[in-house]
Design a protein around this motif. Structure first.
Motif, mmCIF file in Angstrom:
data_model
loop_
_atom_site.group_PDB
_atom_site.id
_atom_site.type_symbol
_atom_site.label_atom_id
_atom_site.label_comp_id
_atom_site.label_asym_id
_atom_site.label_seq_id
_atom_site.Cartn_x
_atom_site.Cartn_y
_atom_site.Cartn_z
ATOM 1 N N SER A 48 31.944 50.218 30.366
ATOM 2 C CA SER A 48 31.532 51.402 31.129
ATOM 3 C C SER A 48 32.638 52.438 31.029
ATOM 4 C CB SER A 48 31.310 51.026 32.601
ATOM 5 O OG SER A 48 32.538 50.684 33.201
ATOM 6 N N ALA A 49 32.391 53.624 31.521
ATOM 7 C CA ALA A 49 33.431 54.658 31.540
ATOM 8 C C ALA A 49 34.556 54.274 32.489
ATOM 9 C CB ALA A 49 32.830 55.998 31.946
ATOM 10 N N TYR A 50 34.257 53.464 33.477
ATOM 11 C CA TYR A 50 35.228 53.056 34.489
ATOM 12 C C TYR A 50 36.306 52.148 33.905
ATOM 13 C CZ TYR A 50 36.661 51.061 39.056
ATOM 14 O OH TYR A 50 37.338 50.647 40.167
ATOM 15 N N GLY A 51 35.917 51.162 33.115
ATOM 16 C CA GLY A 51 36.855 50.168 32.610
ATOM 17 C C GLY A 51 37.969 50.704 31.731
ATOM 18 N N PRO A 52 37.670 51.448 30.664
ATOM 19 C CA PRO A 52 38.737 51.911 29.773
ATOM 20 C C PRO A 52 39.781 52.795 30.439
ATOM 21 C CG PRO A 52 36.628 52.058 28.675
ATOM 22 C CD PRO A 52 36.346 51.710 30.114
ATOM 23 N N GLU A 79 47.274 29.281 32.003
ATOM 24 C CA GLU A 79 47.336 29.799 33.366
ATOM 25 C C GLU A 79 48.008 31.168 33.476
ATOM 26 O OE1 GLU A 79 45.713 28.725 36.060
ATOM 27 O OE2 GLU A 79 44.886 27.184 34.795
ATOM 28 N N PRO A 80 47.535 32.121 32.725
ATOM 29 C CA PRO A 80 48.052 33.476 32.893
ATOM 30 C C PRO A 80 47.336 34.151 34.065
ATOM 31 C CG PRO A 80 46.322 33.485 31.294
ATOM 32 C CD PRO A 80 46.496 32.040 31.727
ATOM 33 N N SER A 81 47.613 35.413 34.248
ATOM 34 C CA SER A 81 46.799 36.234 35.137
ATOM 35 C C SER A 81 45.770 36.939 34.266
ATOM 36 C CB SER A 81 47.652 37.298 35.830
ATOM 37 O OG SER A 81 48.514 36.718 36.763
ATOM 38 N N VAL A 82 44.650 37.277 34.842
ATOM 39 C CA VAL A 82 43.626 38.038 34.145
ATOM 40 C C VAL A 82 43.368 39.296 34.957
ATOM 41 C CG1 VAL A 82 41.221 38.111 33.392
ATOM 42 C CG2 VAL A 82 42.542 35.996 33.146
ATOM 43 N N TYR A 83 43.445 40.450 34.307
ATOM 44 C CA TYR A 83 43.087 41.712 34.945
ATOM 45 C C TYR A 83 41.815 42.192 34.277
ATOM 46 C CZ TYR A 83 43.309 46.334 37.027
ATOM 47 O OH TYR A 83 43.012 47.465 37.752
ATOM 48 N N TYR A 84 40.755 42.342 35.067
ATOM 49 C CA TYR A 84 39.476 42.784 34.531
ATOM 50 C C TYR A 84 39.153 44.138 35.151
ATOM 51 C CZ TYR A 84 34.684 42.248 32.717
ATOM 52 O OH TYR A 84 33.492 42.399 32.036
ATOM 53 N N ALA A 85 39.229 45.177 34.345
ATOM 54 C CA ALA A 85 38.946 46.537 34.813
ATOM 55 C C ALA A 85 37.445 46.761 34.806
ATOM 56 C CB ALA A 85 39.645 47.557 33.917
ATOM 57 N N GLY A 86 36.838 46.659 35.967
ATOM 58 C CA GLY A 86 35.397 46.840 36.043
ATOM 59 C C GLY A 86 34.890 46.785 37.464
ATOM 60 N N PHE A 87 33.601 46.985 37.603
ATOM 61 C CA PHE A 87 32.933 46.903 38.897
ATOM 62 C C PHE A 87 32.503 45.468 39.170
ATOM 63 C CE2 PHE A 87 31.962 51.489 38.036
ATOM 64 C CZ PHE A 87 32.574 51.996 39.167
ATOM 65 N N SER A 88 32.129 45.217 40.400
ATOM 66 C CA SER A 88 31.751 43.870 40.817
ATOM 67 C C SER A 88 30.588 43.300 40.015
ATOM 68 C CB SER A 88 31.426 43.850 42.307
ATOM 69 O OG SER A 88 30.399 44.759 42.610
ATOM 70 N N ASN A 89 29.666 44.143 39.529
ATOM 71 C CA ASN A 89 28.520 43.610 38.791
ATOM 72 C C ASN A 89 28.924 43.004 37.451
ATOM 73 O OD1 ASN A 89 29.080 46.273 37.884
ATOM 74 N ND2 ASN A 89 27.056 46.420 36.968
ATOM 75 N N HIS A 90 30.066 43.406 36.887
ATOM 76 C CA HIS A 90 30.583 42.781 35.676
ATOM 77 C C HIS A 90 31.569 41.655 36.004
ATOM 78 C CE1 HIS A 90 29.482 46.731 33.772
ATOM 79 N NE2 HIS A 90 28.892 45.864 32.993
ATOM 80 N N ILE A 108 42.691 39.636 38.812
ATOM 81 C CA ILE A 108 43.052 40.887 39.457
ATOM 82 C C ILE A 108 42.108 41.972 38.950
ATOM 83 C CG2 ILE A 108 44.939 42.530 39.867
ATOM 84 C CD1 ILE A 108 46.358 39.701 38.419
ATOM 85 N N GLY A 109 41.797 42.924 39.803
ATOM 86 C CA GLY A 109 40.931 44.018 39.395
ATOM 87 C C GLY A 109 41.182 45.270 40.201
ATOM 88 N N PRO A 110 40.473 46.335 39.883
ATOM 89 C CA PRO A 110 40.622 47.605 40.594
ATOM 90 C C PRO A 110 39.717 47.677 41.817
ATOM 91 C CG PRO A 110 39.172 47.903 38.740
ATOM 92 C CD PRO A 110 39.610 46.460 38.708
ATOM 93 N N SER A 111 39.642 48.849 42.404
ATOM 94 C CA SER A 111 38.871 49.041 43.634
ATOM 95 C C SER A 111 37.376 48.805 43.455
ATOM 96 C CB SER A 111 39.117 50.447 44.197
ATOM 97 O OG SER A 111 38.820 51.433 43.231
ATOM 98 N N GLY A 112 36.893 48.661 42.221
ATOM 99 C CA GLY A 112 35.491 48.347 41.980
ATOM 100 C C GLY A 112 35.097 46.965 42.491
#
Length: 175
Positions: A48-52, A79-90, A108-112
């Protein structure tokens, strides 16, 4: 909205109800580098436009830390950390599948992710998940009680912080 580019277009005025990605990216990097302290972070982006744009903010903020930024080929045993830039539906379904595959590290993720939809979609996969948000819970705004009650009656779910602030923003415009 949180996209940095929206502010940087050179307009005389631009208003938003949440913090920019660059600001939240720094907060996420503090959490990652100073609190969770993994050796690696796998960075993923929703289609999505949000993730990149979130990905860019995180890459910029991570560049000054010792945490290695790696692709999205997750080794469960590492066992690394995972950061997924996206909204809750993804991120919600991904979190559920990731935990079912045996991954127990931090996600870890953003405010989505700052909504009940993430918890519903992720189920037990929401455990050990962190997200940045510039917004407190709606209960800190007692003056929004009537709006939240009307929202719940009409839509059958609680109003998020974004709904409350969007409602206020629209009332400012209408006034």
């Amino acid at each position: 909205n949180s996209a940095d580019l929206l502010t940087e277009r050179g307009l005389a005025n631009y208003n938003r109800i949440s913090a920019r990605e660059a600001v939240q990216g720094k907060a996420a990097v503090h959490l990652i580098a100073e609190v969770l302290k993994p050796r690696k972070v796998y960075l993923m982006s929703a289609p999505s436009a949000y993730g990149p744009s979130w990905t860019t903010a995180l890459i910029n903020a991570l560049s000054s830390t010792p945490v290695a930024l790696v692709g999205n080929e997750i080794e469960i045993s590492d066992e690394p950390s995972v950061y997924y830039a996206g909204f809750s539906n993804h991120v919600g379904p991904f979190a559920k599948e990731l935990r079912q595959a045996g991954f127990t590290g931090p996600l870890i993720g953003p405010s989505g992710l700052d909504n009940n939809g993430f918890i519903i979609l992720a189920g037990q996969g929401a455990r050990n998940t962190y997200f940045t948000s510039s917004l407190p819970g709606v209960e800190v705004w007692p003056s929004s009680a009537a709006m939240r009650s009307s929202y719940k009656t009409r839509f059958g779910q609680d109003a998020s912080q974004f709904a409350v602030l969007g409602y206020d923003a629209m009332n400012v415009v209408l006034s």
